[in-house]
Design an enzyme around this catalytic site. Sequence first.
Site, PDB file in Angstrom:
ATOM      1  N   GLY A  94      49.331  20.812 -31.522  1.00  0.00           N
ATOM      2  CA  GLY A  94      47.906  21.102 -31.606  1.00  0.00           C
ATOM      3  C   GLY A  94      47.287  20.272 -32.726  1.00  0.00           C
ATOM      4  N   ALA A 134      51.679  24.351 -27.162  1.00  0.00           N
ATOM      5  CA  ALA A 134      52.587  25.164 -26.335  1.00  0.00           C
ATOM      6  C   ALA A 134      53.194  26.355 -27.074  1.00  0.00           C
ATOM      7  CB  ALA A 134      53.715  24.278 -25.798  1.00  0.00           C
ATOM      8  N   CYS A 150      50.320  27.762 -42.078  1.00  0.00           N
ATOM      9  CA  CYS A 150      50.323  26.449 -42.722  1.00  0.00           C
ATOM     10  C   CYS A 150      49.923  26.529 -44.189  1.00  0.00           C
ATOM     11  CB  CYS A 150      49.370  25.514 -41.997  1.00  0.00           C
ATOM     12  SG  CYS A 150      49.709  25.471 -40.239  1.00  0.00           S
TER      13      CYS A 150
HETATM   14  N1  PLP Z   1      44.697  24.995 -34.621  1.00  0.00           N
HETATM   15  C1  PLP Z   1      44.837  26.317 -34.768  1.00  0.00           C
HETATM   16  C2  PLP Z   1      43.642  27.205 -34.622  1.00  0.00           C
HETATM   17  C3  PLP Z   1      46.079  26.870 -35.052  1.00  0.00           C
HETATM   18  O1  PLP Z   1      46.203  28.188 -35.211  1.00  0.00           O
HETATM   19  C4  PLP Z   1      47.194  26.005 -35.178  1.00  0.00           C
HETATM   20  C5  PLP Z   1      48.516  26.530 -35.533  1.00  0.00           C
HETATM   21  O2  PLP Z   1      48.629  27.517 -36.266  1.00  0.00           O
HETATM   22  C6  PLP Z   1      46.999  24.627 -34.992  1.00  0.00           C
HETATM   23  C7  PLP Z   1      45.740  24.156 -34.716  1.00  0.00           C
HETATM   24  C8  PLP Z   1      48.120  23.659 -35.102  1.00  0.00           C
HETATM   25  O3  PLP Z   1      48.936  23.674 -33.952  1.00  0.00           O
HETATM   26  P1  PLP Z   1      50.411  23.098 -34.020  1.00  0.00           P
HETATM   27  O4  PLP Z   1      51.231  24.102 -34.755  1.00  0.00           O
HETATM   28  O5  PLP Z   1      50.826  22.924 -32.595  1.00  0.00           O
HETATM   29  O6  PLP Z   1      50.333  21.796 -34.744  1.00  0.00           O
END
Ligand code: PLP
Length: 385
Positions: A69, A197, A322
């Site tokens: 994402g 995913a 994160c």
């Molecule tokens: N955007 C949102 C709203 C999210 O909650 C997250 C993951 O926590 C991401 C982006 C990032 O996705 P990914 O973990 O696949 O990089």
Amino acid sequence: MIYLDNNATTPIDPAASEKMCQFIKEHFGNPSSLYPIGRKVKEIVTEVREVIAKVIGASRTEIIFTSSGTEADNFAIRGVLDALPEKNEIITSAIEHPAVMNTAGYLEKKGVKVIYVPVDEYGIVDLDFLKKAITPQTALISIMLANNEIGTVQPIGKISKIAKEKGVLVHTDAVQAFGKIDVNVNKLGVDLLSMSAHKIYGPKGVGALYVRKGTDIWPLIYGGLQEREMRAGTENTIGIVGFGEAVKVVTGTRDKDKKRIAKLAEQLKKGIEERIPKVKFNGHETNRMKGTLNFSFYGLEAEAILLALATKEIYVSTGSACSEGAEEVSHVLEAIGLKPEIARSSIRMSLGRFNTEEDIKIVLEELPEIVKKLREISALDIDED
Ligand code: PLP
């Protein structure tokens, strides 16, 4: 184990892992190879592209697979700015995930003007502010569909309408929303939409960006000619296969899951409010992914609650995975107006498909005890202002 951190990631669905195992054993070809074992893999990847496209009301040529994402968000924002060099402004919100927020921060350092739209106390973006922020220099509006920390769902349809009147492109980060609420690119009116995913019981390390046909965008990653020359690098075929299966399952179960999860979350919310004094619910009562609950426990440090719950094998989060471990308070809770000490006392519980009534019952037995004990030993004053 009671897993209440489904917004951080979800356990992989058995159907998805089964499909991936089978694929690993049977297919190793490179989808770019022209002989049969490569073509077969390309066919499988194309089928998944079709599955994802159909679910969001797109066509398969509008889906580009990414590594996550995060990459989809970077690609959307940086790719549009690269393609529109005459424009150097973007608009985003104060409560985006770091995947968007830190991309915006990077662009600011490169001279791009970034306008952060404030939100109200429930986390809904200020549409009047947004409208006034658009200038002829605005390349893109990037506002998330649903927030990962408090679950608030934004009025993206209205935002797209405002943007279209001014000829501005719209990206939405639907990483949390996809699979939980209805996500249709035409109803939302967006030009770009990010998915991942592992938030929908699929594997980690694979995502996708929807790019509406005709949208001006350059690649983020250069190299080979994969993904119709929009994203170089041999595709994560195993991940893509798991992603496809997860999407199929989630599409079939979403409405049922949505109701069940909402019911469980409501039981948990009510139970906490009835059993624990001096708590504050953060987020919108109705415009919210119902499985996301964020509570402040006055006078406590969220980390202490998290660790105490973990000793009982109950797993929750202090906010975005994160930013876990980061010193500063959540920018989302700050944006909805919480004082730093209140923000630091906040726990996110995010429910998913595999949670049960028994889970909620146990949490409602353990959590009030933990909060009571921690408050007894805490030297902090309880201030509800
Ligand atoms: N955007 C949102 C709203 C999210 O909650 C997250 C993951 O926590 C991401 C982006 C990032 O996705 P990914 O973990 O696949 O990089």
